[in-house]
Design a protein around this motif. Sequence first.
Motif, PDB file in Angstrom:
ATOM      1  N   PRO A  87       1.342  -1.056   0.194  1.00 16.87           N
ATOM      2  CA  PRO A  87      -0.151   0.016  -0.244  1.00 16.87           C
ATOM      3  C   PRO A  87       0.930   1.116   0.314  1.00 16.87           C
ATOM      4  CG  PRO A  87      -0.855  -1.654   1.975  1.00 16.87           C
ATOM      5  CD  PRO A  87       0.425  -2.046   1.089  1.00 16.87           C
ATOM      6  N   VAL A  88       1.977   0.952   0.814  1.00 18.14           N
ATOM      7  CA  VAL A  88       2.992   2.360   0.788  1.00 18.14           C
ATOM      8  C   VAL A  88       4.731   1.807  -0.432  1.00 18.14           C
ATOM      9  CG1 VAL A  88       4.492   4.089   2.368  1.00 18.14           C
ATOM     10  CG2 VAL A  88       2.488   3.168   3.047  1.00 18.14           C
ATOM     11  N   PRO A  89       4.357   2.761  -1.450  1.00 19.33           N
ATOM     12  CA  PRO A  89       5.724   2.150  -2.194  1.00 19.33           C
ATOM     13  C   PRO A  89       6.774   2.524  -1.142  1.00 19.33           C
ATOM     14  CG  PRO A  89       4.171   2.933  -4.028  1.00 19.33           C
ATOM     15  CD  PRO A  89       3.258   2.860  -2.038  1.00 19.33           C
ATOM     16  N   ILE A  90       7.601   1.533  -1.718  1.00 20.46           N
ATOM     17  CA  ILE A  90       9.390   1.960  -1.532  1.00 20.46           C
ATOM     18  C   ILE A  90      10.496   1.759  -2.460  1.00 20.46           C
ATOM     19  CG2 ILE A  90      10.802   1.389   0.897  1.00 20.46           C
ATOM     20  CD1 ILE A  90       8.570   2.655   1.930  1.00 20.46           C
ATOM     21  N   PRO A  91      10.829   2.956  -3.128  1.00 16.54           N
ATOM     22  CA  PRO A  91      12.048   3.318  -3.946  1.00 16.54           C
ATOM     23  C   PRO A  91      13.147   1.932  -3.729  1.00 16.54           C
ATOM     24  CG  PRO A  91      11.274   5.543  -3.100  1.00 16.54           C
ATOM     25  CD  PRO A  91      10.819   4.286  -1.907  1.00 16.54           C
ATOM     26  N   PRO A  92      13.427   1.096  -4.662  1.00 16.60           N
ATOM     27  CA  PRO A  92      14.148  -0.199  -4.483  1.00 16.60           C
ATOM     28  C   PRO A  92      15.763   0.832  -3.592  1.00 16.60           C
ATOM     29  CG  PRO A  92      14.613   1.115  -6.635  1.00 16.60           C
ATOM     30  CD  PRO A  92      13.178   2.146  -5.967  1.00 16.60           C
ATOM     31  N   LEU A  93      16.656   1.596  -4.000  1.00 16.85           N
ATOM     32  CA  LEU A  93      17.671   1.638  -3.395  1.00 16.85           C
ATOM     33  C   LEU A  93      17.133   2.303  -1.956  1.00 16.85           C
ATOM     34  CD1 LEU A  93      20.534   2.820  -3.521  1.00 16.85           C
ATOM     35  CD2 LEU A  93      20.310   4.942  -3.876  1.00 16.85           C
ATOM     36  N   ARG A  94      16.027   2.783  -1.191  1.00 16.32           N
ATOM     37  CA  ARG A  94      16.058   3.453  -0.180  1.00 16.32           C
ATOM     38  C   ARG A  94      15.565   1.876   0.701  1.00 16.32           C
ATOM     39  NH1 ARG A  94      12.488   8.233   0.802  1.00 16.32           N
ATOM     40  NH2 ARG A  94      14.528   9.248   0.416  1.00 16.32           N
ATOM     41  N   VAL A  95      14.897   0.862   0.543  1.00 12.68           N
ATOM     42  CA  VAL A  95      14.859  -0.164   0.805  1.00 12.68           C
ATOM     43  C   VAL A  95      16.162  -0.660   1.827  1.00 12.68           C
ATOM     44  CG1 VAL A  95      14.198  -2.906   0.629  1.00 12.68           C
ATOM     45  CG2 VAL A  95      12.839  -1.320  -0.501  1.00 12.68           C
ATOM     46  N   TRP A  96      17.126  -0.799   0.457  1.00 12.74           N
ATOM     47  CA  TRP A  96      18.383  -1.535   0.804  1.00 12.74           C
ATOM     48  C   TRP A  96      19.386   0.026   1.803  1.00 12.74           C
ATOM     49  CZ3 TRP A  96      19.260  -5.936   1.390  1.00 12.74           C
ATOM     50  CH2 TRP A  96      18.240  -6.997   0.198  1.00 12.74           C
ATOM     51  N   GLN A  97      18.712   1.024   1.618  1.00 11.61           N
ATOM     52  CA  GLN A  97      19.542   1.930   2.521  1.00 11.61           C
ATOM     53  C   GLN A  97      18.645   1.601   3.701  1.00 11.61           C
ATOM     54  OE1 GLN A  97      18.568   5.458   0.885  1.00 11.61           O
ATOM     55  NE2 GLN A  97      20.447   6.380  -0.533  1.00 11.61           N
ATOM     56  N   ILE A  98      17.428   1.183   4.076  1.00 11.03           N
ATOM     57  CA  ILE A  98      16.828   1.381   5.340  1.00 11.03           C
ATOM     58  C   ILE A  98      17.535  -0.141   6.076  1.00 11.03           C
ATOM     59  CG2 ILE A  98      14.873   0.567   7.042  1.00 11.03           C
ATOM     60  CD1 ILE A  98      13.469   2.562   4.534  1.00 11.03           C
ATOM     61  N   ALA A  99      17.550  -0.779   5.546  1.00 11.27           N
ATOM     62  CA  ALA A  99      17.721  -2.310   5.919  1.00 11.27           C
ATOM     63  C   ALA A  99      19.874  -2.063   6.245  1.00 11.27           C
ATOM     64  CB  ALA A  99      18.170  -3.618   4.682  1.00 11.27           C
ATOM     65  N   LEU A 100      20.430  -1.569   5.933  1.00 10.08           N
ATOM     66  CA  LEU A 100      21.743  -1.276   6.173  1.00 10.08           C
ATOM     67  C   LEU A 100      22.095  -0.223   7.521  1.00 10.08           C
ATOM     68  CD1 LEU A 100      23.428  -1.184   2.608  1.00 10.08           C
ATOM     69  CD2 LEU A 100      24.059  -2.858   3.933  1.00 10.08           C
ATOM     70  N   SER A 101      20.798   0.492   7.411  1.00 10.03           N
ATOM     71  CA  SER A 101      21.201   1.158   8.122  1.00 10.03           C
ATOM     72  C   SER A 101      20.197   0.591   9.572  1.00 10.03           C
ATOM     73  CB  SER A 101      19.738   2.575   8.411  1.00 10.03           C
ATOM     74  OG  SER A 101      18.181   2.592   8.790  1.00 10.03           O
ATOM     75  N   GLN A 102      20.215  -0.463   9.834  1.00 11.63           N
ATOM     76  CA  GLN A 102      19.754  -1.345  11.225  1.00 11.63           C
ATOM     77  C   GLN A 102      20.568  -2.329  11.774  1.00 11.63           C
ATOM     78  OE1 GLN A 102      16.564  -0.399  12.122  1.00 11.63           O
ATOM     79  NE2 GLN A 102      16.632   0.733  10.798  1.00 11.63           N
ATOM     80  N   VAL A 103      21.842  -2.388  10.158  1.00 12.67           N
ATOM     81  CA  VAL A 103      22.700  -3.193  10.683  1.00 12.67           C
ATOM     82  C   VAL A 103      24.049  -1.888  11.310  1.00 12.67           C
ATOM     83  CG1 VAL A 103      24.072  -5.251   9.791  1.00 12.67           C
ATOM     84  CG2 VAL A 103      21.922  -4.941   9.110  1.00 12.67           C
ATOM     85  N   PHE A 104      24.162  -1.291  10.244  1.00 12.40           N
ATOM     86  CA  PHE A 104      25.067  -0.133  10.343  1.00 12.40           C
ATOM     87  C   PHE A 104      24.719   0.699  10.905  1.00 12.40           C
ATOM     88  CE2 PHE A 104      26.421  -3.278   7.036  1.00 12.40           C
ATOM     89  CZ  PHE A 104      27.585  -4.221   7.629  1.00 12.40           C
ATOM     90  N   PRO A 105      25.117   1.351  12.333  1.00 14.75           N
ATOM     91  CA  PRO A 105      24.101   2.546  12.808  1.00 14.75           C
ATOM     92  C   PRO A 105      24.349   3.472  12.192  1.00 14.75           C
ATOM     93  CG  PRO A 105      24.660   1.245  14.733  1.00 14.75           C
ATOM     94  CD  PRO A 105      25.152   0.380  13.575  1.00 14.75           C
ATOM     95  N   ASN A 106      26.236   4.190  11.442  1.00 13.14           N
ATOM     96  CA  ASN A 106      26.697   5.300  10.802  1.00 13.14           C
ATOM     97  C   ASN A 106      26.068   5.243   9.562  1.00 13.14           C
ATOM     98  OD1 ASN A 106      27.620   3.036   9.625  1.00 13.14           O
ATOM     99  ND2 ASN A 106      29.051   3.730   8.710  1.00 13.14           N
ATOM    100  N   VAL A 107      25.252   4.508   8.946  1.00 14.54           N
ATOM    101  CA  VAL A 107      24.506   4.544   7.872  1.00 14.54           C
ATOM    102  C   VAL A 107      23.082   5.536   8.191  1.00 14.54           C
ATOM    103  CG1 VAL A 107      23.244   3.991   5.796  1.00 14.54           C
ATOM    104  CG2 VAL A 107      24.304   2.229   6.639  1.00 14.54           C
ATOM    105  N   THR A 108      23.138   6.644   6.853  1.00 18.07           N
ATOM    106  CA  THR A 108      22.022   7.579   7.521  1.00 18.07           C
ATOM    107  C   THR A 108      21.352   7.894   6.288  1.00 18.07           C
ATOM    108  OG1 THR A 108      23.124   9.366   6.709  1.00 18.07           O
ATOM    109  CG2 THR A 108      23.379   8.356   9.742  1.00 18.07           C
ATOM    110  N   GLY A 109      20.526   8.840   6.595  1.00 20.31           N
ATOM    111  CA  GLY A 109      19.006   8.868   5.047  1.00 20.31           C
ATOM    112  C   GLY A 109      18.137   9.929   5.537  1.00 20.31           C
TER     113      GLY A 109
END
Length: 353
Positions: free
Chosen positions: A40-62
């Motif tokens: 219902p809420v589409p998420i861009p592909p790049l953002r999908v992996w940016q968010i996933a990486l931010s949960q594993v590596f806290p220094n990843v921000t966006g």
Amino acid sequence: MINPVPKHLRKNKQQRYKLLMVALAVILLISMTLAVMIGPVPIPPLRVWQIALSQVFPNVTGDWTQAQVQIVWLIRFPRVLLAFFVGAGLSVVGVTMQALVRNPLADPFILGVSSGASVGAVLVIVFGVFSFFGVYAISVGAFLGALLAFVVVFFLARRQGRLRSTRLILVGVAVSYLFEAITSFLAIKAGSGEATRRVLFWLLGGLSGTKWTDLILPVLALLVGLGYLLVQTRSLNALLIGEETARTLGTDTDSFRKQLFLVISLLTGVIVAVSGVIGFVGLMIPHSVRFLVGSDHQRVLPVSLLLGGIFLIWADVLARTLVAPEELPIGIITALFGAPFFIWLMQGKEGGR
């Protein structure tokens, strides 16, 4: 005298297998990305992996929102991963069952193993059986139910020490109906309320409400089961050819069968405990894989794992989007593909007699 396969043909076959594995890995990555994006809420592909990486590596921000984090990381990602592991596990179980009983129609759903696991899980839900196992009670109950169903089907289908394909399927269907009747009776005894809703979940299958903690047991069970089976690929190959051949090659068939009983029951029980009864995956995927890579289990098992996981990811996407905002049970989607496949396979076996 049987001539050995020429070296260049073996090399070409190995190269094709490697290319297939790479292709499946790429398809899996794309499938996971698209499955997390779609909703219902589409998420861009790049953002999908940016968010996933931010949960594993806290220094990843966006510049994503907290709502997007909730959707991607807490709702969709664990569900997509669970779909992969459930599909992979059911496919591995199907491969193992088809080798064990030497029947391409073998499947945990068709032979009643999934229904047996469902009875064990429902006993825990309704009556609190095995409650002393805590959060693992449902998995333990499902494992014991699957083991019981598989043992019953296997021994009832044997006649004078031999397994006949037709008898195996008929006994499996009968046992499946028996356990489904028991499950329905338990659902009635549960009355109305939360227990009944959960019982219906086991009967229909679904991945809604998946949490990260739901992944722990399926992943562990799949790693242990797959690791054992990959070590035993030579014995599985021999068993698929015939029991006498397996003994000639040094396999203790009685002991090996008991071990396979446990592996199949463990994987089926753990999968049913988290996803409910999902049919036909263990039938379709292994049979299709053998068309691609032959019957060597050293190749059939890894390819089945990847292809089964990819298939169920997309089955789950269809389940949650076809009649959105409502959600279909995933078992309906797999049955829509699996039932025609089963009929086609049955006709092929009948025509080959």
